[in-house]
Scaffold this motif. Sequence first.
Motif, PDB file in Angstrom:
ATOM      1  N   LYS A  30       0.823  -1.242  -0.044  1.00 47.94           N
ATOM      2  CA  LYS A  30      -0.122   0.012   0.006  1.00 47.94           C
ATOM      3  C   LYS A  30       0.792   1.255  -0.004  1.00 47.94           C
ATOM      4  CE  LYS A  30      -4.018  -1.763   2.051  1.00 47.94           C
ATOM      5  NZ  LYS A  30      -5.288  -1.727   3.304  1.00 47.94           N
ATOM      6  N   ILE A  31       1.947   1.098   0.495  1.00 47.90           N
ATOM      7  CA  ILE A  31       2.922   2.469   0.667  1.00 47.90           C
ATOM      8  C   ILE A  31       4.062   2.193  -0.308  1.00 47.90           C
ATOM      9  CG2 ILE A  31       4.146   3.828   2.007  1.00 47.90           C
ATOM     10  CD1 ILE A  31       2.349   2.812   4.501  1.00 47.90           C
ATOM     11  N   PRO A  32       4.383   3.229  -1.039  1.00 44.91           N
ATOM     12  CA  PRO A  32       5.493   3.287  -1.920  1.00 44.91           C
ATOM     13  C   PRO A  32       6.900   3.137  -1.009  1.00 44.91           C
ATOM     14  CG  PRO A  32       4.297   4.857  -2.624  1.00 44.91           C
ATOM     15  CD  PRO A  32       3.501   4.668  -1.328  1.00 44.91           C
ATOM     16  N   GLU A  33       7.865   2.344  -1.422  1.00 46.13           N
ATOM     17  CA  GLU A  33       9.119   2.230  -0.770  1.00 46.13           C
ATOM     18  C   GLU A  33       9.742   3.736  -0.231  1.00 46.13           C
ATOM     19  OE1 GLU A  33      13.224   0.734  -2.227  1.00 46.13           O
ATOM     20  OE2 GLU A  33      11.726  -1.091  -1.865  1.00 46.13           O
ATOM     21  N   SER A  34       9.535   4.582  -1.163  1.00 51.98           N
ATOM     22  CA  SER A  34      10.015   5.932  -0.586  1.00 51.98           C
ATOM     23  C   SER A  34       9.660   6.557   0.473  1.00 51.98           C
ATOM     24  CB  SER A  34      10.247   6.680  -1.954  1.00 51.98           C
ATOM     25  OG  SER A  34       8.718   7.050  -2.325  1.00 51.98           O
ATOM     26  N   VAL A  35       8.156   6.182   0.557  1.00 52.90           N
ATOM     27  CA  VAL A  35       7.280   6.600   1.944  1.00 52.90           C
ATOM     28  C   VAL A  35       7.694   5.645   2.937  1.00 52.90           C
ATOM     29  CG1 VAL A  35       5.268   7.342   2.766  1.00 52.90           C
ATOM     30  CG2 VAL A  35       5.973   7.800   0.309  1.00 52.90           C
ATOM     31  N   ARG A  36       7.635   4.448   2.610  1.00 50.44           N
ATOM     32  CA  ARG A  36       7.465   3.241   3.729  1.00 50.44           C
ATOM     33  C   ARG A  36       8.985   3.361   4.577  1.00 50.44           C
ATOM     34  NH1 ARG A  36      10.031  -1.375   3.725  1.00 50.44           N
ATOM     35  NH2 ARG A  36      10.241  -1.448   1.451  1.00 50.44           N
ATOM     36  N   GLU A  37       9.718   3.265   4.010  1.00 54.40           N
ATOM     37  CA  GLU A  37      11.345   3.357   4.778  1.00 54.40           C
ATOM     38  C   GLU A  37      11.331   4.513   5.763  1.00 54.40           C
ATOM     39  OE1 GLU A  37      15.934   3.274   3.960  1.00 54.40           O
ATOM     40  OE2 GLU A  37      14.586   2.003   2.506  1.00 54.40           O
ATOM     41  N   PRO A  38      11.009   5.953   5.385  1.00 53.92           N
ATOM     42  CA  PRO A  38      10.929   6.989   6.342  1.00 53.92           C
ATOM     43  C   PRO A  38       9.992   6.674   7.432  1.00 53.92           C
ATOM     44  CG  PRO A  38      10.550   7.816   4.275  1.00 53.92           C
ATOM     45  CD  PRO A  38      10.934   6.376   4.095  1.00 53.92           C
ATOM     46  N   TYR A  39       8.888   6.204   6.956  1.00 52.32           N
ATOM     47  CA  TYR A  39       7.506   6.068   7.873  1.00 52.32           C
ATOM     48  C   TYR A  39       8.009   5.257   8.953  1.00 52.32           C
ATOM     49  CZ  TYR A  39       3.535   3.430   9.266  1.00 52.32           C
ATOM     50  OH  TYR A  39       2.436   2.688   9.913  1.00 52.32           O
ATOM     51  N   TRP A  40       8.484   3.850   8.420  1.00 50.96           N
ATOM     52  CA  TRP A  40       8.971   2.736   9.513  1.00 50.96           C
ATOM     53  C   TRP A  40      10.300   3.424  10.488  1.00 50.96           C
ATOM     54  CZ3 TRP A  40       9.293  -2.489   7.196  1.00 50.96           C
ATOM     55  CH2 TRP A  40       8.052  -2.929   6.640  1.00 50.96           C
ATOM     56  N   GLN A  41      11.062   4.393   9.949  1.00 52.12           N
ATOM     57  CA  GLN A  41      12.280   4.713  10.700  1.00 52.12           C
ATOM     58  C   GLN A  41      11.400   5.805  11.821  1.00 52.12           C
ATOM     59  OE1 GLN A  41      15.619   4.183  10.456  1.00 52.12           O
ATOM     60  NE2 GLN A  41      15.203   5.022  12.597  1.00 52.12           N
ATOM     61  N   THR A  42      10.673   6.670  11.351  1.00 53.66           N
ATOM     62  CA  THR A  42       9.963   7.655  12.356  1.00 53.66           C
ATOM     63  C   THR A  42       9.161   6.905  13.495  1.00 53.66           C
ATOM     64  OG1 THR A  42       9.369   8.994  10.598  1.00 53.66           O
ATOM     65  CG2 THR A  42       8.144   9.266  12.625  1.00 53.66           C
ATOM     66  N   CYS A  43       8.652   5.522  13.072  1.00 52.72           N
ATOM     67  CA  CYS A  43       8.110   4.749  14.151  1.00 52.72           C
ATOM     68  C   CYS A  43       8.941   4.175  15.215  1.00 52.72           C
ATOM     69  CB  CYS A  43       7.147   3.679  13.626  1.00 52.72           C
ATOM     70  SG  CYS A  43       5.856   4.147  12.593  1.00 52.72           S
ATOM     71  N   VAL A  44      10.126   3.986  14.570  1.00 53.21           N
ATOM     72  CA  VAL A  44      11.168   3.107  15.418  1.00 53.21           C
ATOM     73  C   VAL A  44      11.701   4.296  16.272  1.00 53.21           C
ATOM     74  CG1 VAL A  44      13.615   2.305  15.295  1.00 53.21           C
ATOM     75  CG2 VAL A  44      11.868   1.335  13.800  1.00 53.21           C
ATOM     76  N   ASP A  45      12.053   5.327  15.788  1.00 51.30           N
ATOM     77  CA  ASP A  45      12.423   6.614  16.680  1.00 51.30           C
ATOM     78  C   ASP A  45      11.547   6.932  17.845  1.00 51.30           C
ATOM     79  OD1 ASP A  45      14.825   6.866  14.688  1.00 51.30           O
ATOM     80  OD2 ASP A  45      13.992   8.423  13.713  1.00 51.30           O
ATOM     81  N   GLU A  46      10.144   7.144  17.452  1.00 56.86           N
ATOM     82  CA  GLU A  46       8.988   7.295  18.514  1.00 56.86           C
ATOM     83  C   GLU A  46       9.269   6.413  19.520  1.00 56.86           C
ATOM     84  OE1 GLU A  46       7.119  10.120  18.881  1.00 56.86           O
ATOM     85  OE2 GLU A  46       8.528  10.946  17.462  1.00 56.86           O
ATOM     86  N   SER A  47       9.524   4.855  19.062  1.00 62.80           N
ATOM     87  CA  SER A  47       9.229   3.757  20.235  1.00 62.80           C
ATOM     88  C   SER A  47      10.416   4.055  20.949  1.00 62.80           C
ATOM     89  CB  SER A  47       9.797   2.555  19.344  1.00 62.80           C
ATOM     90  OG  SER A  47      10.776   2.365  18.920  1.00 62.80           O
ATOM     91  N   GLN A  48      11.383   4.882  20.925  1.00 64.00           N
ATOM     92  CA  GLN A  48      12.554   5.286  21.992  1.00 64.00           C
ATOM     93  C   GLN A  48      11.591   5.782  23.520  1.00 64.00           C
ATOM     94  OE1 GLN A  48      15.616   4.572  21.990  1.00 64.00           O
ATOM     95  NE2 GLN A  48      15.560   4.889  24.368  1.00 64.00           N
ATOM     96  N   ARG A  49      10.553   6.278  23.200  1.00 64.41           N
ATOM     97  CA  ARG A  49       9.548   6.471  24.199  1.00 64.41           C
ATOM     98  C   ARG A  49       9.070   5.530  25.217  1.00 64.41           C
ATOM     99  NH1 ARG A  49       5.115  10.001  21.886  1.00 64.41           N
ATOM    100  NH2 ARG A  49       4.332  10.149  24.169  1.00 64.41           N
ATOM    101  N   LEU A  50       8.796   4.476  24.465  1.00 65.10           N
ATOM    102  CA  LEU A  50       8.597   3.129  25.302  1.00 65.10           C
ATOM    103  C   LEU A  50       9.776   2.836  26.071  1.00 65.10           C
ATOM    104  CD1 LEU A  50       6.542   1.248  22.253  1.00 65.10           C
ATOM    105  CD2 LEU A  50       5.478   2.453  24.329  1.00 65.10           C
ATOM    106  N   ALA A  51      10.892   2.650  25.408  1.00 67.25           N
ATOM    107  CA  ALA A  51      12.046   2.208  26.017  1.00 67.25           C
ATOM    108  C   ALA A  51      12.398   2.893  27.114  1.00 67.25           C
ATOM    109  CB  ALA A  51      13.150   1.955  24.913  1.00 67.25           C
ATOM    110  N   ASP A  52      12.234   4.207  27.054  1.00 70.45           N
ATOM    111  CA  ASP A  52      12.366   5.294  28.181  1.00 70.45           C
ATOM    112  C   ASP A  52      11.552   5.062  29.389  1.00 70.45           C
ATOM    113  OD1 ASP A  52      14.508   6.185  26.638  1.00 70.45           O
ATOM    114  OD2 ASP A  52      13.599   7.920  26.012  1.00 70.45           O
ATOM    115  N   GLU A  53      10.241   4.825  29.051  1.00 67.75           N
ATOM    116  CA  GLU A  53       9.368   4.851  30.170  1.00 67.75           C
ATOM    117  C   GLU A  53       9.562   3.221  30.711  1.00 67.75           C
ATOM    118  OE1 GLU A  53       5.322   5.687  29.131  1.00 67.75           O
ATOM    119  OE2 GLU A  53       5.810   7.530  28.190  1.00 67.75           O
ATOM    120  N   PHE A  54       9.708   2.330  29.991  1.00 69.10           N
ATOM    121  CA  PHE A  54       9.947   0.914  30.511  1.00 69.10           C
ATOM    122  C   PHE A  54      11.112   1.138  31.636  1.00 69.10           C
ATOM    123  CE2 PHE A  54      11.558  -3.423  29.962  1.00 69.10           C
ATOM    124  CZ  PHE A  54      10.528  -4.051  30.951  1.00 69.10           C
ATOM    125  N   SER A  55      12.276   1.731  30.983  1.00 65.68           N
ATOM    126  CA  SER A  55      13.599   1.858  32.005  1.00 65.68           C
ATOM    127  C   SER A  55      13.006   2.517  33.380  1.00 65.68           C
ATOM    128  CB  SER A  55      14.502   2.762  31.226  1.00 65.68           C
ATOM    129  OG  SER A  55      15.658   2.865  32.168  1.00 65.68           O
TER     130      SER A  55
END
Length: 353
Positions: A313-338
Amino acid sequence: MKALELRVGKTAAKRLETQGWHADLIDGLIGASGGPKWLILGRMDRVLISDLLAERSRPLDAVGSSIGSWRHAAMAQPDPVEAYDRFEKAYLTQKYQSKKPTVPEITEVALWLMRSLLGEDGERHVAEHPWLRSHIVTARGKGLNARQPGKRLIAGMGAAALGNALSRRTLPASFQRVVFAPQKATPLTPLLDGFGTEYVDLSEANVFNALMASGAIPYVFEGVYEIEGAGEGAFWDGGIIDYHFDLQRLPKDEVWLYPHFSSRTTVGWFDKFLPWRSDQQVSADQLIMICPTDEFLASLPFGKIPDRRDFGKIPESVREPYWQTCVDESQRLADEFSELIHGSNPLAGAIHL
């Protein structure tokens, strides 16, 4: 906005209240199927394995299907954070030559991802880890589901789906659960009872193929047709039987940790097509679930976490930065778990099941 949600059952809450968070707190660890959804959990997994569990002194049963078993394989490496870094980088940058990749092309990429994850000598570390006992769940096809992709497999999968819609009890006619675990590991009863469950000794020689089989979604990439110790057969994604696992069957008097990408679960893969069985709220006395809040998920691009449908559904040129943004945002989960595991209140903000 809070990113992390802590959900605990009665038995788990009592242990947490009396003992707090420590390396030997939990008896088991669960890793669910979910394809790219794992990307939201990777940063939190790094905290779990390198911080909370680093000084563990007793065995830990880690049961996983599909990408869940792959995450546990990363945890078993001598430097798990570096293994996660390798795997995450490879997963985010995976590329396909055609707009509609064929099964062989997807399989080739999956093999490359596994090699990236395991690195040098990774199979041995999974099989011989001093305390992380990986239980790699696969599904051996029976009857028409023992075939390579083709009309017969289509018919077999269709029959399995129809039978499952009537009752999950019909599914053992189509698939047998085969679990690869270290010889010293104890069978996980009652969690993995039923479905003719067969345990096969996990060894350096069969780790790679067992992991590949555990993630082999029919018609997405190729099944594995022979695994050392298990003989011949068509071995498919363990999530067909244990998509998110039946959490009502956790061993009694134990506490299990479940890092998950949602507060809702679906027992088997075919169940996700059935509204009355999919996305069910979990309630289990033995469970500690750590997952993103609904508000956090809604704040991500497209209002969701990565999933397998993004490839189409998502072009590769959009998917890769979208996924990277999700990974970057997930650091908040790690910080709160810590913060949670090092804080003064081990049940801070907990939702009691």
